[in-house]
Design an enzyme around this catalytic site. Structure first.
Site, PDB file in Angstrom:
ATOM      1  N   SER A   6       0.983  -1.088   0.122  1.00 33.41           N
ATOM      2  CA  SER A   6      -0.049   0.012   0.098  1.00 33.41           C
ATOM      3  C   SER A   6       0.927   1.491   0.038  1.00 33.41           C
ATOM      4  O   SER A   6       1.709   1.417   0.870  1.00 33.41           O
ATOM      5  CB  SER A   6      -1.044   0.164   1.023  1.00 33.41           C
ATOM      6  OG  SER A   6      -1.510   1.332   1.462  1.00 33.41           O
ATOM      7  N   HIS A  31      -0.997  -1.348  -4.281  1.00 31.28           N
ATOM      8  CA  HIS A  31      -2.304  -0.735  -3.526  1.00 31.28           C
ATOM      9  C   HIS A  31      -2.539   0.732  -3.284  1.00 31.28           C
ATOM     10  O   HIS A  31      -1.583   1.249  -2.688  1.00 31.28           O
ATOM     11  CB  HIS A  31      -2.631  -1.625  -2.419  1.00 31.28           C
ATOM     12  CG  HIS A  31      -4.002  -1.546  -1.811  1.00 31.28           C
ATOM     13  ND1 HIS A  31      -5.057  -2.180  -2.058  1.00 31.28           N
ATOM     14  CD2 HIS A  31      -4.340  -0.651  -0.583  1.00 31.28           C
ATOM     15  CE1 HIS A  31      -6.188  -1.706  -1.302  1.00 31.28           C
ATOM     16  NE2 HIS A  31      -5.652  -0.790  -0.364  1.00 31.28           N
ATOM     17  N   ASP A  33      -4.737   3.823  -2.240  1.00 27.88           N
ATOM     18  CA  ASP A  33      -5.805   4.206  -1.383  1.00 27.88           C
ATOM     19  C   ASP A  33      -6.195   5.734  -1.429  1.00 27.88           C
ATOM     20  O   ASP A  33      -5.561   6.642  -1.215  1.00 27.88           O
ATOM     21  CB  ASP A  33      -5.622   4.110   0.226  1.00 27.88           C
ATOM     22  CG  ASP A  33      -5.073   2.668   0.539  1.00 27.88           C
ATOM     23  OD1 ASP A  33      -5.925   1.783   0.530  1.00 27.88           O
ATOM     24  OD2 ASP A  33      -4.095   2.420   0.940  1.00 27.88           O
ATOM     25  N   MET A  35      -8.962   8.579  -0.798  1.00 27.22           N
ATOM     26  CA  MET A  35     -10.001   9.107   0.524  1.00 27.22           C
ATOM     27  C   MET A  35     -10.287  10.491   0.215  1.00 27.22           C
ATOM     28  O   MET A  35      -9.924  11.202  -0.227  1.00 27.22           O
ATOM     29  CB  MET A  35      -9.089   9.059   1.709  1.00 27.22           C
ATOM     30  CG  MET A  35      -8.299   7.656   2.159  1.00 27.22           C
ATOM     31  SD  MET A  35      -7.288   8.025   3.739  1.00 27.22           S
ATOM     32  CE  MET A  35      -6.463   6.380   3.692  1.00 27.22           C
ATOM     33  N   HIS A  64      -8.371   1.234  -4.221  1.00 26.96           N
ATOM     34  CA  HIS A  64      -9.255   1.305  -3.004  1.00 26.96           C
ATOM     35  C   HIS A  64      -9.782   2.744  -2.837  1.00 26.96           C
ATOM     36  O   HIS A  64      -9.062   3.468  -2.430  1.00 26.96           O
ATOM     37  CB  HIS A  64      -8.315   0.606  -1.924  1.00 26.96           C
ATOM     38  CG  HIS A  64      -9.396   0.626  -0.743  1.00 26.96           C
ATOM     39  ND1 HIS A  64      -8.749   0.386   0.534  1.00 26.96           N
ATOM     40  CD2 HIS A  64     -10.426   0.608  -0.571  1.00 26.96           C
ATOM     41  CE1 HIS A  64      -9.734   0.335   1.480  1.00 26.96           C
ATOM     42  NE2 HIS A  64     -10.940   0.505   0.661  1.00 26.96           N
ATOM     43  N   MET A  66     -12.040   4.915  -0.809  1.00 28.53           N
ATOM     44  CA  MET A  66     -12.550   5.187   0.444  1.00 28.53           C
ATOM     45  C   MET A  66     -13.334   6.563   0.215  1.00 28.53           C
ATOM     46  O   MET A  66     -13.296   7.380   0.760  1.00 28.53           O
ATOM     47  CB  MET A  66     -11.922   5.223   1.498  1.00 28.53           C
ATOM     48  CG  MET A  66     -11.483   3.665   1.849  1.00 28.53           C
ATOM     49  SD  MET A  66      -9.717   3.747   2.776  1.00 28.53           S
ATOM     50  CE  MET A  66      -8.458   3.808   1.420  1.00 28.53           C
ATOM     51  N   MET A 135     -11.833  -5.356   4.990  1.00 29.46           N
ATOM     52  CA  MET A 135     -10.923  -4.483   5.988  1.00 29.46           C
ATOM     53  C   MET A 135     -10.829  -5.197   7.093  1.00 29.46           C
ATOM     54  O   MET A 135     -11.787  -5.552   7.732  1.00 29.46           O
ATOM     55  CB  MET A 135     -11.577  -2.984   5.926  1.00 29.46           C
ATOM     56  CG  MET A 135     -11.884  -2.231   4.704  1.00 29.46           C
ATOM     57  SD  MET A 135     -10.409  -1.946   3.934  1.00 29.46           S
ATOM     58  CE  MET A 135      -9.228  -1.100   5.286  1.00 29.46           C
ATOM     59  N   GLY A 140      -9.060   4.247   6.478  1.00 27.13           N
ATOM     60  CA  GLY A 140      -8.659   5.649   6.874  1.00 27.13           C
ATOM     61  C   GLY A 140      -7.262   5.805   7.060  1.00 27.13           C
ATOM     62  O   GLY A 140      -6.811   6.935   6.976  1.00 27.13           O
ATOM     63  N   GLY A 142      -3.056   3.868   7.877  1.00 33.20           N
ATOM     64  CA  GLY A 142      -2.215   2.831   7.810  1.00 33.20           C
ATOM     65  C   GLY A 142      -1.700   2.663   9.424  1.00 33.20           C
ATOM     66  O   GLY A 142      -1.876   3.552  10.306  1.00 33.20           O
ATOM     67  N   GLY A 143      -1.053   1.468   9.789  1.00 37.10           N
ATOM     68  CA  GLY A 143      -0.618   1.496  10.864  1.00 37.10           C
ATOM     69  C   GLY A 143      -1.434   1.049  12.151  1.00 37.10           C
ATOM     70  O   GLY A 143      -0.858   1.059  13.348  1.00 37.10           O
ATOM     71  N   ASP A 173      -7.028  -6.178   3.849  1.00 32.74           N
ATOM     72  CA  ASP A 173      -6.349  -4.824   4.034  1.00 32.74           C
ATOM     73  C   ASP A 173      -6.275  -4.322   5.455  1.00 32.74           C
ATOM     74  O   ASP A 173      -7.399  -4.162   6.074  1.00 32.74           O
ATOM     75  CB  ASP A 173      -7.219  -4.020   3.061  1.00 32.74           C
ATOM     76  CG  ASP A 173      -6.482  -2.726   2.890  1.00 32.74           C
ATOM     77  OD1 ASP A 173      -5.448  -2.372   3.563  1.00 32.74           O
ATOM     78  OD2 ASP A 173      -7.028  -1.579   2.342  1.00 32.74           O
ATOM     79  N   GLY A 175      -3.375  -4.016   8.973  1.00 27.30           N
ATOM     80  CA  GLY A 175      -2.577  -4.597   9.870  1.00 27.30           C
ATOM     81  C   GLY A 175      -2.105  -6.079   9.592  1.00 27.30           C
ATOM     82  O   GLY A 175      -1.763  -6.918  10.447  1.00 27.30           O
ATOM     83  N   GLY A 195       0.833  -2.110   4.278  1.00 29.52           N
ATOM     84  CA  GLY A 195       1.465  -0.784   3.947  1.00 29.52           C
ATOM     85  C   GLY A 195       2.795  -0.571   4.963  1.00 29.52           C
ATOM     86  O   GLY A 195       3.568  -0.764   4.553  1.00 29.52           O
TER      87      GLY A 195
HETATM   88  C1  DX5 Z   1      -6.380   1.926   5.444  1.00 25.17           C
HETATM   89  C2  DX5 Z   1      -5.902   1.530   3.957  1.00 25.17           C
HETATM   90  C3  DX5 Z   1      -4.891   0.511   3.905  1.00 25.17           C
HETATM   91  C4  DX5 Z   1      -3.634   0.920   4.538  1.00 25.17           C
HETATM   92  C5  DX5 Z   1      -3.154  -0.501   5.360  1.00 25.17           C
HETATM   93  O1  DX5 Z   1      -7.587   2.593   5.353  1.00 25.17           O
HETATM   94  O2  DX5 Z   1      -6.994   0.824   3.193  1.00 25.17           O
HETATM   95  O3  DX5 Z   1      -4.623  -0.006   2.623  1.00 25.17           O
HETATM   96  O4  DX5 Z   1      -2.638   1.519   3.990  1.00 25.17           O
HETATM   97  O5  DX5 Z   1      -1.955   0.008   6.237  1.00 25.17           O
HETATM   98  P1  DX5 Z   1      -1.352  -1.009   7.149  1.00 25.17           P
HETATM   99  O6  DX5 Z   1      -0.851  -2.063   6.339  1.00 25.17           O
HETATM  100  O7  DX5 Z   1      -0.053  -0.224   7.648  1.00 25.17           O
HETATM  101  O8  DX5 Z   1      -2.294  -1.594   7.989  1.00 25.17           O
HETATM  102 ZN    ZN Z   2      -6.652  -0.019   1.106  1.00 26.37          ZN
END
Ligand code: DX5
Ligand code: ZN
Length: 215
Positions: A6, A31, A33, A35, A64, A66, A135, A140, A142-143, A173, A175, A195
Site C-alpha cells: 500500500s 495498492h 488508497d 480517501m 481502493h 474510500m 477491511m 482511513g 495505515g498502521g 487490508d 494490520g 502498508g
Molecule cells: C487503510 C488502507 C490500507 C492501509 C493499510 O484505510 O486501506 O490500505 O494502507 O495499512 P497497514 O498495512 O499499515 O495497516
Molecule cells: Zn486500502
C-alpha cells in the site's frame, strides 16, 4: 500468496525510490488508497497523483476508493490505468449497477467491506465480482492493529465463494504482517495488502518476498 503493497505508507515527499523498489520487487500489485474526508476521516491523494504514479509503476494498480458515490469516478480511475477498482459496499446505493459499469470500463470489480459489514451482504453480488476486499482495520489510516474477527470473516467468505462457484479472489487490508498474514493464508485469503509492514521495514524487498512465500 499475492501481495499488494500500500502506497499510503510510502514517502510522499519523494515517492520515486519507493516506486522503483516496488517495480524491482516480487509484488503482484500496487495498492492505492483514495480517501475523500467524508466516507473516512482522512484525505490521502487523488487522481493527479495516481496518474503520475502510474507512469512510473510497472505493477498493476489495485485501487481502493474510500469515497462516497464511487460510481461517479469510474472513467477517471480507468484513465489512471487501474486494473482493479475496489468500491465500498457501504458507499454504493446501487452496487450491482456500479459493478457492471466498472466491468464496462474494462476493469476488474472489487467490493470492499468495513469491519462491521457482514459477509452475508455479498450473497446477491458475489457471482458478479472479481474480488472482495475485507477491511481488517477501520478504513482511513495505515498502521492500525489487525482486527482478529477478520479471520472468521475470511473463512465465511471462502465458504460462500465455494458454495456459489464465484471466481472472486479474497484480499485483506489492514494490520498485515508475517504473523497475521500466515493466519489469513490459512483462513483462505488470496491477496494481502501491506502498508506500514512493507514501507517501515529495514528491507522492504525481503519483506515482500517473505509475504509472497506464505502458503
Ligand atoms: C487503510 C488502507 C490500507 C492501509 C493499510 O484505510 O486501506 O490500505 O494502507 O495499512 P497497514 O498495512 O499499515 O495497516
Ligand atoms: Zn486500502
Amino acid at each position: 500468496m499475492k501481495v499488494s503493497p500500500s502506497l499510503l505508507s510510502a514517502n510522499f515527499a519523494d515517492m520515486r525510490p519507493d516506486l522503483e523498489m516496488i517495480n524491482a520487487s516480487e509484488s503482484d500489485y500496487l495498492h492505492m488508497d483514495i480517501m475523500d474526508g467524508v466516507f473516512v476521516p482522512n484525505i490521502s491523494f487523488g487522481f493527479p497523483v495516481m496518474k503520475s504514479v502510474s507512469k512510473i509503476c510497472t505493477k498493476p494498480l489495485d485501487v481502493h476508493l474510500m469515497i462516497v458515490e464511487p460510481q461517479k469516478w469510474i472513467s477517471q480511475v480507468r484513465d489512471c490505468g487501474a486494473e482493479i477498482m475496489n468500491v465500498h459496499q457501504e458507499a454504493c446505493l446501487h452496487l450491482h449497477s456500479c459493478v457492471q459499469q466498472i466491468h464496462a470500463a474494462g476493469m476488474k470489480a472489487g467490493v470492499t467491506l468495513c469491519p462491521a459489514t457482514p459477509v452475508s451482504t455479498l450473497v446477491d453480488i458475489i457471482e458478479d465480482v472479481d474480488l472482495v476486499l475485507l477491511m481488517s482495520v477501520n478504513p482511513g489510516f495505515g498502521g492500525q492493529p489487525f482486527i482478529r474477527h477478520t479471520l472468521e470473516k475470511t473463512r465465511e467468505l471462502r465458504a460462500l465463494i465455494e458454495k456459489t462457484g464465484s471466481k472472486a479472489e479474497i484480499e485483506i487490508d489492514g494490520g498485515v504482517n508475517l504473523q497475521t498474514g500466515a493466519e489469513l493464508t490459512a483462513a483462505g485469503a488470496d491477496i494481502l495488502v501491506a502498508g506500514s509492514f512493507v514501507f517501515g521495514a529495514l528491507d522492504p524487498l525481503d519483506t515482500i518476498r517473505q509475504l509472497k512465500q506464505l502458503s
